[in-house]
Motif scaffolding. Structure first.
Motif, mmCIF file in Angstrom:
data_model
loop_
_atom_site.group_PDB
_atom_site.id
_atom_site.type_symbol
_atom_site.label_atom_id
_atom_site.label_comp_id
_atom_site.label_asym_id
_atom_site.label_seq_id
_atom_site.Cartn_x
_atom_site.Cartn_y
_atom_site.Cartn_z
ATOM 1 N N ASP A 172 35.473 34.507 43.307
ATOM 2 C CA ASP A 172 35.729 35.841 42.756
ATOM 3 C C ASP A 172 34.439 36.628 42.524
ATOM 4 O O ASP A 172 34.480 37.856 42.392
ATOM 5 C CB ASP A 172 36.495 35.724 41.436
ATOM 6 C CG ASP A 172 37.967 35.423 41.647
ATOM 7 O OD1 ASP A 172 38.411 35.443 42.808
ATOM 8 O OD2 ASP A 172 38.672 35.159 40.655
ATOM 9 N N ASP A 173 33.306 35.939 42.455
ATOM 10 C CA ASP A 173 32.040 36.652 42.267
ATOM 11 C C ASP A 173 31.708 37.552 43.453
ATOM 12 O O ASP A 173 30.876 38.459 43.336
ATOM 13 C CB ASP A 173 30.899 35.650 42.052
ATOM 14 C CG ASP A 173 30.971 34.961 40.695
ATOM 15 O OD1 ASP A 173 31.641 35.504 39.796
ATOM 16 O OD2 ASP A 173 30.364 33.884 40.535
ATOM 17 N N ALA A 174 32.355 37.302 44.603
ATOM 18 C CA ALA A 174 32.107 38.121 45.797
ATOM 19 C C ALA A 174 32.992 39.364 45.843
ATOM 20 O O ALA A 174 32.826 40.202 46.743
ATOM 21 C CB ALA A 174 32.331 37.290 47.057
ATOM 22 N N ILE A 175 33.911 39.511 44.901
ATOM 23 C CA ILE A 175 34.859 40.620 44.926
ATOM 24 C C ILE A 175 34.180 41.990 44.913
ATOM 25 O O ILE A 175 34.590 42.896 45.656
ATOM 26 C CB ILE A 175 35.867 40.494 43.767
ATOM 27 C CG1 ILE A 175 36.784 39.282 43.999
ATOM 28 C CG2 ILE A 175 36.707 41.757 43.635
ATOM 29 C CD1 ILE A 175 37.619 39.363 45.259
ATOM 30 N N PRO A 176 33.127 42.220 44.104
ATOM 31 C CA PRO A 176 32.480 43.551 44.152
ATOM 32 C C PRO A 176 31.994 43.919 45.551
ATOM 33 O O PRO A 176 32.128 45.077 45.969
ATOM 34 C CB PRO A 176 31.307 43.397 43.172
ATOM 35 C CG PRO A 176 31.757 42.344 42.217
ATOM 36 C CD PRO A 176 32.543 41.367 43.044
ATOM 37 N N PRO B 241 44.308 32.965 49.911
ATOM 38 C CA PRO B 241 44.371 31.509 49.746
ATOM 39 C C PRO B 241 45.783 31.039 49.419
ATOM 40 O O PRO B 241 46.576 31.771 48.810
ATOM 41 C CB PRO B 241 43.422 31.253 48.572
ATOM 42 C CG PRO B 241 42.467 32.404 48.606
ATOM 43 C CD PRO B 241 43.282 33.580 49.054
ATOM 44 N N GLU B 242 46.087 29.807 49.797
ATOM 45 C CA GLU B 242 47.446 29.276 49.646
ATOM 46 C C GLU B 242 47.895 29.263 48.191
ATOM 47 O O GLU B 242 49.046 29.591 47.889
ATOM 48 C CB GLU B 242 47.522 27.863 50.224
ATOM 49 C CG GLU B 242 48.912 27.260 50.151
ATOM 50 C CD GLU B 242 48.970 25.867 50.754
ATOM 51 O OE1 GLU B 242 50.063 25.290 50.808
ATOM 52 O OE2 GLU B 242 47.901 25.347 51.170
ATOM 53 N N THR C 286 39.351 30.123 51.020
ATOM 54 C CA THR C 286 38.253 30.442 50.107
ATOM 55 C C THR C 286 38.669 30.081 48.685
ATOM 56 O O THR C 286 39.797 29.644 48.447
ATOM 57 C CB THR C 286 37.883 31.934 50.166
ATOM 58 O OG1 THR C 286 38.972 32.705 49.616
ATOM 59 C CG2 THR C 286 37.628 32.371 51.597
ATOM 60 N N SER C 287 37.754 30.270 47.730
ATOM 61 C CA SER C 287 38.069 29.991 46.324
ATOM 62 C C SER C 287 38.349 31.274 45.549
ATOM 63 O O SER C 287 38.255 31.299 44.319
ATOM 64 C CB SER C 287 36.910 29.226 45.678
ATOM 65 O OG SER C 287 36.751 27.952 46.280
ATOM 66 N N ILE C 288 38.700 32.336 46.266
ATOM 67 C CA ILE C 288 39.144 33.570 45.620
ATOM 68 C C ILE C 288 40.436 33.269 44.867
ATOM 69 O O ILE C 288 41.352 32.647 45.396
ATOM 70 C CB ILE C 288 39.390 34.674 46.659
ATOM 71 C CG1 ILE C 288 38.105 35.012 47.420
ATOM 72 C CG2 ILE C 288 39.982 35.916 46.000
ATOM 73 C CD1 ILE C 288 37.117 35.824 46.663
ATOM 74 N N GLY C 289 40.516 33.703 43.609
ATOM 75 C CA GLY C 289 41.692 33.457 42.795
ATOM 76 C C GLY C 289 42.458 34.723 42.474
ATOM 77 O O GLY C 289 42.106 35.823 42.915
ATOM 78 N N MET C 290 43.496 34.591 41.665
ATOM 79 C CA MET C 290 44.311 35.745 41.305
ATOM 80 C C MET C 290 43.529 36.837 40.572
ATOM 81 O O MET C 290 43.746 38.027 40.829
ATOM 82 C CB MET C 290 45.518 35.301 40.469
ATOM 83 C CG MET C 290 46.623 34.636 41.280
ATOM 84 S SD MET C 290 47.239 35.699 42.631
ATOM 85 C CE MET C 290 47.806 37.128 41.723
ATOM 86 N N PRO C 291 42.581 36.491 39.674
ATOM 87 C CA PRO C 291 41.812 37.578 39.040
ATOM 88 C C PRO C 291 41.083 38.450 40.061
ATOM 89 O O PRO C 291 41.075 39.683 39.935
ATOM 90 C CB PRO C 291 40.815 36.813 38.142
ATOM 91 C CG PRO C 291 41.511 35.538 37.823
ATOM 92 C CD PRO C 291 42.267 35.182 39.068
ATOM 93 N N GLY C 292 40.493 37.827 41.060
ATOM 94 C CA GLY C 292 39.806 38.587 42.095
ATOM 95 C C GLY C 292 40.756 39.412 42.930
ATOM 96 O O GLY C 292 40.478 40.575 43.259
#
Length: 299
Positions: free
Chosen positions: A122-126, A170-171, A144-150
């Motif tokens: 999620d740190d890559a979201i910006p 992501p799944e 990836t490890s992108i989550g719901m907050p991102g």
């Protein structure tokens, strides 16, 4: 010359690439040439140097490094490609830092595949949001490890900018989104509310009535094995202030989750549109467009 001849696939070392760098090549797949099979491709990384030389690949629009190791700093060497629209970085091992380097390409990128890179979080979201506000139409995030907050942050931006972006997620996020109709009361009818801003205006009885309606959905989900989605304990009693806070938090989360749902699938209820998957790209894009209007009604 749309692409480098198949004869050279897997044999694109620095010398060969340099021959083509001032030609009108538009597509380039460097995955086979840079892969370190048995650790023998020791000179493969020298290929990156070609991209930093003047007037290199001025016509290149598609570039793939799929399934080959890429360092985050390598991506800095791509910033001089003036027409790069499609960039495939699937399973390359890049991290959040590499995604930030890609913002230099935001004015041309329309298709970005970052799938199978678990170090992207999620740190890559910006950085991804900067690309989305420009021309990006496809974003691959599977694996990836992108989550719901991102995803929530990204979906709100897409809605605000009225963009249509095909996002493969992501799944674990897909499982959550697929379950949204079982987590929230989707279309509350008056006197139930959907706007978090109205919570402070409700009486204690009205707050309790709203919480009870959502609790019934949560309890039904728990009874079918979806206990981890929403805890029904949050719908208990308490003071008026506590109930107001719980309902507001629930509606805020519901609102942004519906935005994510619309970004990924659109709404099946929207203007009679029935759509069951993303295989048909036309239907998918139509569903996304219809989602904006449906979201206004659901709110």
């Amino acid at each position: 010359m749309p692409s480098i001849p198949t004869l050279f696939r897997g044999l694109l070392n620095e010398r060969i690439i340099n021959v083509f760098r001032t030609s009108e090549v538009t597509r380039l797949d460097l995955g086979p040439s840079l892969s370190e099979e048995g650790g023998l491709n020791l000179g493969g990384r020298a290929v990156w140097n070609v991209f930093t030389r003047p007037h290199s690949f001025l016509f290149l629009s598609e570039l793939s490094f799929s399934n080959t190791p890429v360092l985050d700093m390598d991506l800095v060497k791509l910033v001089g490609l003036p027409r790069l629209a499609v960039l495939i970085l699937k399973n390359t091992g890049i991290c959040d830092e590499g995604v930030f380097h890609l913002t230099a390409l935001k004015l041309t990128l329309t298709h970005l595949d970052l799938s199978q890179n678990p170090c992207i979080t999620d740190d890559a979201i910006p950085a991804l949001c900067l690309c989305i506000t420009s021309k990006l139409r496809f974003l691959g995030l599977v694996g990836t490890s992108i989550g719901m907050p991102g995803l929530r942050r990204m979906a709100k931006l897409i809605q605000k900018e009225e963009r249509i972006v095909d996002v493969e997620i992501p799944e674990v996020c897909e499982l959550y989104i697929d379950n949204i109709p079982n987590i929230y009361l989707m279309q509350p009818q008056p006197p139930l509310i959907t706007s978090p801003a109205l919570c402070s205006r409700l009486s204690a009885a009205a707050l309790q009535r709203n919480l009870k309606a959502h609790a019934e959905v949560a309890n039904k989900l728990q009874s079918t094995g979806g206990a981890e989605a929403v805890s029904a304990n949050m719908f208990g009693g308490g003071t008026k202030g506590e109930m107001c806070r719980r309902l507001r938090d629930l509606l805020v989360q519901r609102e942004v989750d519906l935005v994510v749902w619309g970004m990924i699938y659109g709404y099946e209820e929207a203007d009679g549109v029935t759509w069951t998957g993303k295989d048909d790209k036309v239907k998918y894009l139509e569903a996304q467009a219809a989602a904006r209007e449906a979201h206004k009604r659901l709110r």
